[in-house]
Write a protein that holds these residues in place. Structure first.
Motif, short mmCIF file in Angstrom:
data_model
loop_
_atom_site.label_atom_id
_atom_site.label_comp_id
_atom_site.label_asym_id
_atom_site.label_seq_id
_atom_site.Cartn_x
_atom_site.Cartn_y
_atom_site.Cartn_z
N ARG A 102 92.52 143.20 47.07
CA ARG A 102 91.57 143.46 45.98
C ARG A 102 91.40 142.21 45.11
NH1 ARG A 102 94.69 147.89 46.82
NH2 ARG A 102 93.58 149.81 47.31
N PRO A 103 90.21 141.98 44.60
CA PRO A 103 90.00 140.85 43.68
C PRO A 103 90.99 140.92 42.52
CG PRO A 103 87.90 141.80 44.32
CD PRO A 103 88.95 142.72 44.86
N GLY A 104 91.53 139.78 42.17
CA GLY A 104 92.55 139.74 41.13
C GLY A 104 93.96 139.76 41.66
N SER A 105 94.12 140.09 42.95
CA SER A 105 95.45 140.04 43.57
C SER A 105 95.61 138.83 44.49
CB SER A 105 95.71 141.32 44.38
OG SER A 105 94.96 141.32 45.61
N LEU A 106 94.56 138.06 44.68
CA LEU A 106 94.48 137.13 45.81
C LEU A 106 94.95 135.71 45.51
CD1 LEU A 106 90.93 138.26 46.94
CD2 LEU A 106 93.03 138.55 48.29
N MET A 107 95.71 135.18 46.47
CA MET A 107 96.07 133.76 46.52
C MET A 107 95.71 133.30 47.92
SD MET A 107 97.73 131.37 44.68
CE MET A 107 98.14 129.65 45.04
N TYR A 151 96.18 135.99 50.86
CA TYR A 151 97.27 136.91 50.55
C TYR A 151 96.88 137.75 49.34
CZ TYR A 151 99.91 133.37 53.19
OH TYR A 151 100.35 132.49 54.15
N GLY A 152 97.42 138.99 49.28
CA GLY A 152 97.14 139.83 48.13
C GLY A 152 97.88 141.13 48.21
N ASP A 153 97.26 142.18 47.64
CA ASP A 153 97.85 143.51 47.72
C ASP A 153 97.48 144.14 49.06
OD1 ASP A 153 95.21 144.33 47.42
OD2 ASP A 153 95.47 145.08 45.38
N ASP A 154 97.65 145.43 49.22
CA ASP A 154 97.47 146.06 50.52
C ASP A 154 96.07 145.87 51.09
OD1 ASP A 154 96.48 147.76 48.49
OD2 ASP A 154 96.59 149.49 49.83
N ALA A 155 95.05 145.79 50.20
CA ALA A 155 93.67 145.67 50.65
C ALA A 155 93.03 144.34 50.26
CB ALA A 155 92.83 146.83 50.10
N ILE A 191 104.71 135.91 52.41
CA ILE A 191 104.94 137.30 52.83
C ILE A 191 106.37 137.72 52.54
CG2 ILE A 191 105.04 138.87 54.80
CD1 ILE A 191 102.70 137.42 56.03
N THR A 192 107.35 136.95 53.02
CA THR A 192 108.75 137.33 52.87
C THR A 192 109.30 136.94 51.51
OG1 THR A 192 109.07 137.06 55.25
CG2 THR A 192 111.05 137.11 53.89
N GLY A 193 108.91 135.77 51.01
CA GLY A 193 109.43 135.30 49.74
C GLY A 193 108.77 135.97 48.54
N LEU A 194 107.44 135.91 48.48
CA LEU A 194 106.74 136.45 47.32
C LEU A 194 106.34 137.91 47.50
CD1 LEU A 194 106.09 135.13 44.63
CD2 LEU A 194 103.77 134.68 45.46
N GLY A 195 106.43 138.40 48.74
CA GLY A 195 106.17 139.82 48.97
C GLY A 195 104.72 140.21 48.99
N LEU A 196 103.82 139.24 49.24
CA LEU A 196 102.40 139.55 49.34
C LEU A 196 102.05 139.93 50.78
CD1 LEU A 196 100.92 136.65 47.18
CD2 LEU A 196 101.64 138.92 46.45
N LEU A 224 92.16 148.58 57.72
CA LEU A 224 93.12 148.29 56.68
C LEU A 224 94.52 148.07 57.24
CD1 LEU A 224 93.48 148.08 53.57
CD2 LEU A 224 94.04 150.52 53.58
N LEU A 225 94.93 148.90 58.21
CA LEU A 225 96.27 148.78 58.76
C LEU A 225 96.47 147.46 59.51
CD1 LEU A 225 96.99 152.37 60.18
CD2 LEU A 225 97.88 151.35 58.08
N GLU A 226 95.39 146.88 59.99
CA GLU A 226 95.49 145.69 60.83
C GLU A 226 95.14 144.40 60.10
OE1 GLU A 226 93.59 146.06 64.62
OE2 GLU A 226 94.06 148.19 64.79
N LEU A 227 94.93 144.46 58.80
CA LEU A 227 94.52 143.27 58.07
C LEU A 227 95.48 142.11 58.34
CD1 LEU A 227 93.43 144.62 54.57
CD2 LEU A 227 91.98 143.93 56.48
N GLY A 228 94.91 140.95 58.63
CA GLY A 228 95.68 139.74 58.82
C GLY A 228 96.15 139.46 60.23
N ARG A 229 96.03 140.42 61.13
CA ARG A 229 96.61 140.24 62.47
C ARG A 229 95.82 139.27 63.34
NH1 ARG A 229 97.00 144.79 65.92
NH2 ARG A 229 98.97 144.09 66.79
N GLY A 230 94.51 139.47 63.42
CA GLY A 230 93.69 138.67 64.33
C GLY A 230 93.02 137.51 63.61
N LEU A 231 92.67 136.49 64.37
CA LEU A 231 91.90 135.39 63.81
C LEU A 231 90.45 135.83 63.72
CD1 LEU A 231 91.68 132.44 62.88
CD2 LEU A 231 91.28 131.82 65.27
N LYS A 232 89.95 135.95 62.49
CA LYS A 232 88.60 136.43 62.26
C LYS A 232 87.67 135.27 61.94
CE LYS A 232 89.68 140.64 63.01
NZ LYS A 232 89.17 141.31 64.24
#
Length: 326
Positions: free
Chosen positions: A56-61, A50-54, A26-31, A283-291
């Motif tokens: 999207r396929p092709g942005s993901l690690m 990790y990826g872009d804002d949503a 997040i902080t180093g690579l900016g994803l 979308l605004l909350e992506l990543g916050r909770g354990l899903k």
């Protein structure tokens, strides 16, 4: 005609301490961390996307981060370098950024069309940032640590290292629909769909390479894109007919997947573009909770006690006031 992939969907690797992984990507690579879930086959550990804002396929690690994991060995039968696309002229900024974080990086020029910055993540995973003279049109995640003008646009390419490239090349071209676009004595470059960043696979042949050992700091598998489940099912049938040992279609909640090994030993996945990462949180909350998927939800309390608590940098959800949900 065999089904043809649209390009790279994601790369999945094995890491160590989850918090260290989160801080670097997040902080180093900016994803952006777009999903915090668990390894469905081993729910005592996270699966971080990790990826872009949503996402999207092709942005993901993505990562399976196991605290205390043994170090792996990079070698034949693996994806040995994961490359991300960044704007032309940005590598100087990135080198300074990583220096400020105490991360060593080296700039190397492979051709007049492409410049690379090579580095390793905290677990030793080989990463490249690729600045090409071909503009990548994808929108970046504009984070607080990496301004949009320099930011990662998504996956650029993956390097596969194998002892004998012939079988791998045949799988990529005849059964995944990629095209060979360039070749040197020890490296071949293949491209999917429209080509360019996010559609490239490089195959390096090294008959003397030691076999890789999949553990910390190595890639577990790379995934190729397919638009929907119907195409995926057709593709699975074609691969089985060609003699590949292919898994059943597996529900990964945010996409469905099939897996098989190509002749060089690299584990391939074919993953659908749909349904995406916003099916269980806004979308605004992506990543916050354990899903958790429905079949693991009854075990939530046990799983929450098993995984290591982590904190997200505020920049992951900048429009929200709380950022430390587990």
């Amino acid at each position: 005609m065999p089904a043809q992939t649209q390009g790279l969907h994601h790369v999945t690797a094995i890491g160590g301490a989850p918090q260290r992984n989160i801080d670097f990507y997040i902080t180093g690579l900016g994803l952006r961390l777009v999903k915090k879930t668990v390894n469905f086959d081993s729910p005592g550990t996270y699966h971080l996307y990790y990826g872009d804002d949503a996402g999207r396929p092709g942005s993901l690690m993505t990562f399976f981060p196991w605290p205390g994991v043994h170090q792996g060995r990079v070698g034949a039968g693996q994806s040995t370098t994961t490359a991300f696309s960044v704007p032309a002229g940005s590598l100087g900024w990135w080198k300074g950024h990583f220096a400020d974080l105490g991360v060593d990086s080296v700039v190397s020029t492979q051709s007049s069309d492409e410049e690379r910055l090579s580095l390793r993540d905290p677990d030793g995973l080989q990463l490249d940032l690729v600045a090409s003279n071909v503009v990548d049109p994808r929108d970046p995640w504009d984070s607080a640590s990496v301004p949009a003008e320099f930011a990662v646009r998504g996956q650029h390419s993956s390097v596969l290292t194998v002892r004998d490239a012939a079988g791998t090349a045949r799988t990529l071209t005849e059964h995944l629909g990629l095209q060979l676009i360039s070749e040197t004595p020890d490296r071949q470059r293949f491209s999917a769909g429209p080509g360019g960043a996010g559609h490239i696979v490089d195959v390096v042949a090294d008959p003397r390479a030691e076999l890789g050992l999949t553990a910390g700091g190595t890639v577990h598998h790379i995934a190729f894109r397919v638009p929907d489940g119907a195409t995926q099912a057709l593709w699975r049938s074609q691969l089985v007919d060609q003699g590949y040992q292919v898994t059943e279609i597996l529900d990964r909640q945010y996409f469905t997947s099939i897996y098989f090994r190509e002749p060089g030993g690299v584990l391939f996945e074919i993953a659908t573009d749909t349904p995406g990462f916003d099916i269980d949180e806004p979308l605004l909350e992506l990543g916050r909770g354990l899903k958790l998927p429905p079949w693991l939800e009854p075990n939530r309390e046990q799983i929450e006690h098993a995984v290591v608590p982590v904190t997200l940098p505020h920049e992951n959800n900048p429009d929200l006031t709380e950022s430390d949900d587990r």
